[in-house]
Design an enzyme around this catalytic site. Sequence first.
Site, PDB file in Angstrom:
ATOM      1  N   TYR A  44      29.449  18.896 -26.990  1.00  0.00           N
ATOM      2  CA  TYR A  44      28.062  19.089 -26.169  1.00  0.00           C
ATOM      3  C   TYR A  44      28.051  20.692 -26.344  1.00  0.00           C
ATOM      4  O   TYR A  44      27.006  21.274 -26.007  1.00  0.00           O
ATOM      5  CB  TYR A  44      28.270  18.686 -24.841  1.00  0.00           C
ATOM      6  CG  TYR A  44      29.042  19.276 -23.903  1.00  0.00           C
ATOM      7  CD1 TYR A  44      28.919  20.653 -23.411  1.00  0.00           C
ATOM      8  CD2 TYR A  44      30.022  18.570 -23.316  1.00  0.00           C
ATOM      9  CE1 TYR A  44      29.931  20.975 -22.484  1.00  0.00           C
ATOM     10  CE2 TYR A  44      30.861  18.847 -22.357  1.00  0.00           C
ATOM     11  CZ  TYR A  44      30.725  20.143 -21.915  1.00  0.00           C
ATOM     12  OH  TYR A  44      31.797  20.729 -20.979  1.00  0.00           O
ATOM     13  N   GLU A  45      28.917  21.331 -26.578  1.00  0.00           N
ATOM     14  CA  GLU A  45      28.991  22.933 -26.985  1.00  0.00           C
ATOM     15  C   GLU A  45      28.468  23.127 -28.150  1.00  0.00           C
ATOM     16  O   GLU A  45      28.181  24.306 -28.518  1.00  0.00           O
ATOM     17  CB  GLU A  45      30.270  23.441 -26.770  1.00  0.00           C
ATOM     18  CG  GLU A  45      30.868  23.328 -25.171  1.00  0.00           C
ATOM     19  CD  GLU A  45      32.378  24.066 -24.992  1.00  0.00           C
ATOM     20  OE1 GLU A  45      32.635  24.946 -24.669  1.00  0.00           O
ATOM     21  OE2 GLU A  45      33.310  23.105 -25.478  1.00  0.00           O
ATOM     22  N   SER A  69      38.881  20.305 -17.361  1.00  0.00           N
ATOM     23  CA  SER A  69      38.259  21.235 -16.312  1.00  0.00           C
ATOM     24  C   SER A  69      38.838  21.456 -15.111  1.00  0.00           C
ATOM     25  O   SER A  69      39.199  20.388 -14.417  1.00  0.00           O
ATOM     26  CB  SER A  69      36.588  20.627 -15.845  1.00  0.00           C
ATOM     27  OG  SER A  69      35.847  20.729 -17.080  1.00  0.00           O
ATOM     28  N   ALA A  92      38.505  15.699 -16.098  1.00  0.00           N
ATOM     29  CA  ALA A  92      37.751  15.565 -14.760  1.00  0.00           C
ATOM     30  C   ALA A  92      36.776  14.420 -15.315  1.00  0.00           C
ATOM     31  O   ALA A  92      36.079  14.605 -16.358  1.00  0.00           O
ATOM     32  CB  ALA A  92      37.274  16.858 -14.343  1.00  0.00           C
TER      33      ALA A  92
HETATM   34  N1  HPA Z   1      30.033  12.417 -15.915  1.00  0.00           N
HETATM   35  C1  HPA Z   1      30.232  12.944 -16.765  1.00  0.00           C
HETATM   36  N2  HPA Z   1      31.264  13.616 -16.930  1.00  0.00           N
HETATM   37  C2  HPA Z   1      31.752  14.028 -15.679  1.00  0.00           C
HETATM   38  C3  HPA Z   1      31.628  13.692 -14.355  1.00  0.00           C
HETATM   39  C4  HPA Z   1      30.422  12.772 -14.730  1.00  0.00           C
HETATM   40  O1  HPA Z   1      30.069  12.132 -13.604  1.00  0.00           O
HETATM   41  N3  HPA Z   1      32.302  14.327 -13.639  1.00  0.00           N
HETATM   42  C5  HPA Z   1      32.730  15.173 -14.297  1.00  0.00           C
HETATM   43  N4  HPA Z   1      32.863  14.883 -15.461  1.00  0.00           N
END
Ligand code: HPA
Length: 269
Positions: A85-86, A30, A113
Amino acid sequence: MTLIDKIKETAQFLQARGVGQVDFGLILGSGLGELADEITNAIQIDYADIPNWGRSTVVGHAGKLVYGTLAGKQVLALQGRFHFYEGNSLEVVTFPVRVMAELKATGLIVTNAAGGVTYGPGTLMLITDHLNFTGQNPLIGQNLETYGPRFPDMSHAYDPAYQAKAHAVAQAAGIALAEGVYMGFTGPTYETPAEIRFAETIGADAVGMSTVPEVIIAVHSGLRVLGFSAITNHATGKQAELNHAEVVKVTTQIKDNFKTLVKSTLAEL
Ligand code: HPA
């Protein structure tokens, strides 16, 4: 069509479109997809054109495969990955890694991310190991013996020599690089505060919704793995609230260091 037939069909399709030697696969998480824009002599292929390939649906994921030269290496980069999850099967989520293995890539660089359990927003974290908390495993089913063993050894899933190189490069570039364990959930909900207390207790440093399936397939196929998390937020319960816009915003702030780190490390692999 069997999975092996699909892998071979897609690999041949990519070769026909100009994909040659692949040194490294690169999965850009991301907001981190910009790194693919720095690939030179680039061949870009829309996901929609690739047979047996998934479709990207998340904001901040472009949905393009970019092949070319980065830091002197031939890379096949995913600008946008597929998430469980998609609604994608794990076969679809991990299919690009299968194809990278078929194209004889040496290694895989995975990025994501992630929420910070022991680190705060803006931290770049080298992934040293993972906790698979998805309740799933992409290798369930018939084993593809020609790619790897039934029971892969996960002792060194994240290559120790690659980790040492990443640290050396970060130090030389003056980029702070933390390290830790990534715990993978399926999402799409962010975790509950209780889940984060649990994650912390069992040794997670970061939490996220990707990476674990791709790394499992990479290890199975004998690809050496290097993983980086961009910590975009404190995990649930460690800050007031959590939303995707914030994740995207913090990623924007740390992506320059991130790009430098990945490129400079790649040059050393
Ligand atoms: N949790 C899960 N996935 C994530 C998060 C989080 O806090 N931040 C970015 N991706």
